[in-house]
Design a protein around this motif. Sequence first.
Motif, PDB file in Angstrom:
ATOM      1  N   VAL A  90      22.460  64.488  39.793  1.00 28.87           N
ATOM      2  CA  VAL A  90      20.649  65.051  39.589  1.00 28.87           C
ATOM      3  C   VAL A  90      21.436  65.418  42.322  1.00 28.87           C
ATOM      4  O   VAL A  90      21.904  64.163  42.133  1.00 28.87           O
ATOM      5  N   ALA A  91      20.893  66.284  42.146  1.00 24.36           N
ATOM      6  CA  ALA A  91      21.405  65.954  43.872  1.00 24.36           C
ATOM      7  C   ALA A  91      19.635  66.175  43.965  1.00 24.36           C
ATOM      8  O   ALA A  91      18.410  65.679  43.843  1.00 24.36           O
ATOM      9  N   GLY A  92      19.300  64.700  45.617  1.00 20.91           N
ATOM     10  CA  GLY A  92      18.411  64.350  45.904  1.00 20.91           C
ATOM     11  C   GLY A  92      18.640  63.676  47.265  1.00 20.91           C
ATOM     12  O   GLY A  92      19.428  63.773  48.039  1.00 20.91           O
ATOM     13  N   TRP A  93      17.255  62.859  47.486  1.00 27.37           N
ATOM     14  CA  TRP A  93      18.125  61.988  48.973  1.00 27.37           C
ATOM     15  C   TRP A  93      17.591  60.821  48.727  1.00 27.37           C
ATOM     16  O   TRP A  93      17.589  59.926  47.471  1.00 27.37           O
ATOM     17  N   GLU A  94      17.454  60.198  49.507  1.00 30.58           N
ATOM     18  CA  GLU A  94      17.465  58.325  49.375  1.00 30.58           C
ATOM     19  C   GLU A  94      15.903  58.169  48.399  1.00 30.58           C
ATOM     20  O   GLU A  94      16.254  57.169  48.062  1.00 30.58           O
ATOM     21  N   GLY A  95      15.255  58.874  49.139  1.00 30.43           N
ATOM     22  CA  GLY A  95      13.601  58.485  48.308  1.00 30.43           C
ATOM     23  C   GLY A  95      13.651  58.251  46.993  1.00 30.43           C
ATOM     24  O   GLY A  95      13.514  57.059  46.256  1.00 30.43           O
ATOM     25  N   SER A  96      14.194  59.448  45.907  1.00 31.31           N
ATOM     26  CA  SER A  96      14.728  59.898  44.779  1.00 31.31           C
ATOM     27  C   SER A  96      15.638  58.617  44.068  1.00 31.31           C
ATOM     28  O   SER A  96      15.654  58.528  43.592  1.00 31.31           O
ATOM     29  N   PHE A  97      16.461  58.763  45.589  1.00 29.12           N
ATOM     30  CA  PHE A  97      17.834  57.804  44.435  1.00 29.12           C
ATOM     31  C   PHE A  97      17.541  56.333  44.518  1.00 29.12           C
ATOM     32  O   PHE A  97      17.714  55.856  43.563  1.00 29.12           O
ATOM     33  N   ASN A  98      16.531  56.289  45.082  1.00 31.95           N
ATOM     34  CA  ASN A  98      16.321  54.391  45.185  1.00 31.95           C
ATOM     35  C   ASN A  98      15.148  54.426  43.862  1.00 31.95           C
ATOM     36  O   ASN A  98      15.585  53.140  42.737  1.00 31.95           O
ATOM     37  N   SER A  99      14.443  55.568  43.286  1.00 31.51           N
ATOM     38  CA  SER A  99      13.832  55.443  42.718  1.00 31.51           C
ATOM     39  C   SER A  99      14.786  55.104  40.896  1.00 31.51           C
ATOM     40  O   SER A  99      14.481  54.724  40.403  1.00 31.51           O
ATOM     41  N   MET A 100      15.712  55.816  40.786  1.00 29.25           N
ATOM     42  CA  MET A 100      16.620  56.565  40.156  1.00 29.25           C
ATOM     43  C   MET A 100      17.304  54.645  40.044  1.00 29.25           C
ATOM     44  O   MET A 100      17.712  54.554  39.094  1.00 29.25           O
ATOM     45  N   VAL A 101      18.168  53.853  41.210  1.00 28.47           N
ATOM     46  CA  VAL A 101      18.443  53.059  41.207  1.00 28.47           C
ATOM     47  C   VAL A 101      17.959  51.757  39.992  1.00 28.47           C
ATOM     48  O   VAL A 101      18.409  51.225  39.895  1.00 28.47           O
ATOM     49  N   LYS A 102      16.337  51.682  40.705  1.00 33.29           N
ATOM     50  CA  LYS A 102      15.314  51.010  39.993  1.00 33.29           C
ATOM     51  C   LYS A 102      14.978  51.662  38.678  1.00 33.29           C
ATOM     52  O   LYS A 102      14.814  50.042  38.028  1.00 33.29           O
ATOM     53  N   GLU A 103      15.826  52.034  38.047  1.00 30.37           N
ATOM     54  CA  GLU A 103      15.351  52.502  36.697  1.00 30.37           C
ATOM     55  C   GLU A 103      16.895  52.209  35.997  1.00 30.37           C
ATOM     56  O   GLU A 103      16.472  52.566  34.633  1.00 30.37           O
ATOM     57  N   ASP A 104      17.931  52.528  36.599  1.00 37.85           N
ATOM     58  CA  ASP A 104      19.275  52.226  36.436  1.00 37.85           C
ATOM     59  C   ASP A 104      19.665  53.120  35.615  1.00 37.85           C
ATOM     60  O   ASP A 104      21.031  52.776  34.916  1.00 37.85           O
ATOM     61  N   TRP A 105      19.602  54.301  36.181  1.00 38.05           N
ATOM     62  CA  TRP A 105      20.148  55.678  36.027  1.00 38.05           C
ATOM     63  C   TRP A 105      21.337  56.062  35.781  1.00 38.05           C
ATOM     64  O   TRP A 105      21.577  57.243  35.284  1.00 38.05           O
ATOM     65  N   LEU A 106      22.553  55.367  36.986  1.00 40.77           N
ATOM     66  CA  LEU A 106      22.778  55.875  38.241  1.00 40.77           C
ATOM     67  C   LEU A 106      24.300  55.738  37.538  1.00 40.77           C
ATOM     68  O   LEU A 106      24.197  54.155  37.623  1.00 40.77           O
ATOM     69  N   GLU A 107      24.893  56.159  37.464  1.00 39.67           N
ATOM     70  CA  GLU A 107      27.053  55.286  37.579  1.00 39.67           C
ATOM     71  C   GLU A 107      27.060  54.616  39.211  1.00 39.67           C
ATOM     72  O   GLU A 107      27.040  55.167  39.881  1.00 39.67           O
ATOM     73  N   THR A 108      27.768  53.648  38.928  1.00 42.41           N
ATOM     74  CA  THR A 108      28.371  52.651  39.599  1.00 42.41           C
ATOM     75  C   THR A 108      29.384  53.723  39.963  1.00 42.41           C
ATOM     76  O   THR A 108      30.429  54.002  39.103  1.00 42.41           O
ATOM     77  N   ILE A 109      29.548  54.061  41.332  1.00 41.63           N
ATOM     78  CA  ILE A 109      30.691  54.775  41.746  1.00 41.63           C
ATOM     79  C   ILE A 109      31.697  54.397  42.889  1.00 41.63           C
ATOM     80  O   ILE A 109      31.782  53.247  43.319  1.00 41.63           O
ATOM     81  N   ASN A 110      33.220  54.556  42.253  1.00 43.51           N
ATOM     82  CA  ASN A 110      34.379  53.908  42.281  1.00 43.51           C
ATOM     83  C   ASN A 110      34.489  54.557  43.155  1.00 43.51           C
ATOM     84  O   ASN A 110      35.024  55.802  43.145  1.00 43.51           O
ATOM     85  N   PRO A 111      34.969  54.052  44.387  1.00 42.82           N
ATOM     86  CA  PRO A 111      35.316  54.857  45.794  1.00 42.82           C
ATOM     87  C   PRO A 111      36.668  55.427  45.325  1.00 42.82           C
ATOM     88  O   PRO A 111      37.243  56.324  45.915  1.00 42.82           O
ATOM     89  N   ALA A 112      37.607  54.853  44.543  1.00 41.73           N
ATOM     90  CA  ALA A 112      38.899  55.204  44.582  1.00 41.73           C
ATOM     91  C   ALA A 112      38.571  56.865  43.430  1.00 41.73           C
ATOM     92  O   ALA A 112      39.693  57.179  43.434  1.00 41.73           O
ATOM     93  N   ASP A 113      37.794  56.774  42.765  1.00 35.82           N
ATOM     94  CA  ASP A 113      36.929  57.640  42.117  1.00 35.82           C
ATOM     95  C   ASP A 113      36.610  59.252  42.941  1.00 35.82           C
ATOM     96  O   ASP A 113      36.361  60.303  42.741  1.00 35.82           O
ATOM     97  N   VAL A 114      36.440  58.768  44.369  1.00 34.26           N
ATOM     98  CA  VAL A 114      35.560  59.810  44.840  1.00 34.26           C
ATOM     99  C   VAL A 114      36.761  59.779  46.716  1.00 34.26           C
ATOM    100  O   VAL A 114      36.431  58.998  47.464  1.00 34.26           O
TER     101      VAL A 114
END
Length: 358
Positions: A90-114
């Motif tokens: 989902v494309a977003g910005w820090e406001g919407s991403f903060n909400s997703m983080v609180k809900e634990d919806w987002l994968e943790t990003i390993n820098p080795a993968d990106v």
Amino acid sequence: MLHDMTRRRFLGSAAAAGIAGTMTGFARSAAAGSGNLTAVEWGGDVVEAMKQIAADQNAATFNWVLHQGGAGAILPKIKAVWPNVDYDYVAGWEGSFNSMVKEDWLETINPADVPNLANIPEKIIIRDGKGNIKAVPRAVGGMYFGARTDTAPIAVKTIDDLLSPDLKGAICWPGPTQSMMLQIVALALHAGGSETNMEPGWKLMTELAKSGNIGRVAITDIDFTNSLTSGETSVGFFAEPGWAAVAKNFPVTRFTKDSNFKAFLYQSGFGVLKNRPNTKATLDFVNFAISPDMNSLYAKVAGEAPLNSKAVTPDNLKHLSFTSDEFSSFVYVPDYNVVLEQQDAWSKRWEQDIAPLL
């Protein structure tokens, strides 16, 4: 400059700059891909930029779903079906991403993968309370006041000028789903308030609604660009991609470096959802999309300044590049925890007190 800015300075929004639409389409892939991904993007030039990026790779095909209203509008849709989410990113910005983080919806990003994250300013990367990377930034834009120089009835020099009788019907104003309602925060700041003291802003918003100067309420970016390009209106507050679309064919004055106005910066990026079968393919594409060449392409087409330090910033985005002194004078960073918490209340206030006046 961007690399010297603190993470807090990038807390803005477009989008959230909000751009709407319900269409779904498929990006061309050079060959049959190993992943068919569903991506939520903003409409207009943003999704066009992403389609061009997708067309330059052959590892994945895409089902594009467009945000309806602001980026936050997707959140209740995800919540309603979680954990059976349909979106890979989902494309977003820090406001919407903060909400997703609180809900634990987002994968943790390993820098080795990106690995291209190494070229993104570390201070602006979105993390959770444990320091885990939770979203991948791609560009920075702004939400601000501006005018179509060739058709504006008067030269707008302060927010007070928005009440001038000369601007009857000439203002395009964002609807309540746009820009996290920072447009009213801007009015509050001018009138001596802030995001924590909005009454001065609502008072000024009421005066503006009664003035008859608002000729169009823009629910989508298309509403905004059509209104200004057709000449229906000539002054407004909107996110960078909307202004960029107008500026392709008409002279635009952006009030981003004017001490009488405040600009709100935001970063856009990728949030990779959990519980999806193609996480690796999604991360591979995200890494490709923020590579120097693709980040340069995104900036050129979408109208947001690139964040990859090796990418090229177009001349037409220099208005989003600030020195430290300029940043202090021209940019305002609100408390987005307050902004996000107040969205429902502010939307209700708009519907009850402002909409009937328009």
